[in-house]
Design an enzyme around this catalytic site. Structure first.
Site, mmCIF file in Angstrom:
data_model
loop_
_atom_site.group_PDB
_atom_site.id
_atom_site.type_symbol
_atom_site.label_atom_id
_atom_site.label_comp_id
_atom_site.label_asym_id
_atom_site.label_seq_id
_atom_site.Cartn_x
_atom_site.Cartn_y
_atom_site.Cartn_z
ATOM 1 N N CYS A 154 0.865 -1.183 0.000
ATOM 2 C CA CYS A 154 0.000 0.000 0.000
ATOM 3 C C CYS A 154 0.899 1.229 0.000
ATOM 4 O O CYS A 154 2.079 1.125 -0.379
ATOM 5 C CB CYS A 154 -0.971 -0.027 1.184
ATOM 6 N N ARG B 156 -3.246 -0.686 5.493
ATOM 7 C CA ARG B 156 -3.828 -1.799 4.724
ATOM 8 C C ARG B 156 -2.904 -2.998 4.557
ATOM 9 O O ARG B 156 -3.278 -4.137 4.864
ATOM 10 C CB ARG B 156 -4.274 -1.292 3.341
ATOM 11 N N ASP C 88 -8.168 3.584 1.197
ATOM 12 C CA ASP C 88 -7.222 4.031 2.214
ATOM 13 C C ASP C 88 -7.988 4.485 3.456
ATOM 14 O O ASP C 88 -8.727 5.468 3.392
ATOM 15 C CB ASP C 88 -6.412 5.190 1.616
HETATM 16 P P1 4NP Z 1 -1.740 2.767 4.107
HETATM 17 O O1 4NP Z 1 -2.382 4.101 4.705
HETATM 18 O O2 4NP Z 1 -1.209 3.113 2.737
HETATM 19 O O3 4NP Z 1 -2.892 1.820 4.052
HETATM 20 O O4 4NP Z 1 -0.651 2.345 5.071
HETATM 21 C C1 4NP Z 1 -1.696 5.320 4.732
HETATM 22 C C2 4NP Z 1 -0.719 5.545 5.652
HETATM 23 C C3 4NP Z 1 -0.068 6.775 5.683
HETATM 24 C C4 4NP Z 1 -0.399 7.759 4.776
HETATM 25 C C5 4NP Z 1 -1.373 7.519 3.832
HETATM 26 C C6 4NP Z 1 -2.010 6.301 3.812
HETATM 27 N N1 4NP Z 1 0.257 9.031 4.824
HETATM 28 O O5 4NP Z 1 -0.098 9.905 4.022
HETATM 29 O O6 4NP Z 1 1.154 9.224 5.626
#
Ligand code: 4NP
Length: 147
Positions: free
Chosen positions: A3, A9, A119
């Protein structure tokens, strides 16, 4: 399992598939990473740890890391959670063989539909729903490849 941040995720996807593979007696190597390295070294998001724990899956020992080119050699299938992750991975692939390893995880259930695992970081979409989507996708992965 890939991800953006490797804190929401993909840690869940890793934890779920590892547990299902173990339960099925499959000796699979399952790992996760983020296309963005800004959270490297961090534990999974507290909300992901909570929903995992509620489903008897321990992801607390995972630490975020950034996806790297060596992962294309190390793994047979690279699952992207959404289209943006998929495009980033395709850009990093050095040839067609590496590109062919990249798949959208929900396409295992709904081929070619390119449905995203949304997300949940900013909270509009629940972690419980993300968990359910990944649980169904991982069942399908075991059914398809666990022979
Ligand atoms: P992930 O969620 O991609 O599912 O781990 C996110 C975690 C951090 C960020 C965005 C999505 N961020 O912008 O820091």
């Amino acid at each position: 399992m890939v991800c953006l941040g490797n804190i929401c995720r993909s840690p869940l996807a890793e934890g779920i598939l590892k547990q299902k593979a173990k339960d099925a007696g499959l000796n699979w190597e399952v790992d996760s990473a983020g296309t963005y390295g800004g959270h490297a070294g961090e534990k999974p998001d507290r909300r992901s740890r909570k929903v995992a724990e509620e489903n008897s899956i321990d992801i607390s020992k995972q630490r975020s890391r950034q996806f790297n080119g060596y992962d294309f050699e190390q793994f047979d299938i690279i699952y992207a959670m959404d289209k943006s992750n998929e495009l980033d991975l395709l850009r990093l692939a050095k040839d067609d063989a590496e590109k062919a390893k990249v798949k959208m995880i929900m396409n295992e259930l709904e081929p070619s539909e390119d449905i995203a695992v949304p997300d949940p970081y900013y909270g509009e979409y629940g972690f419980e729903n993300v968990y359910k989507m990944l649980d169904l996708a991982c069942d399908k992965i075991i059914e398809k490849y666990g022979k």
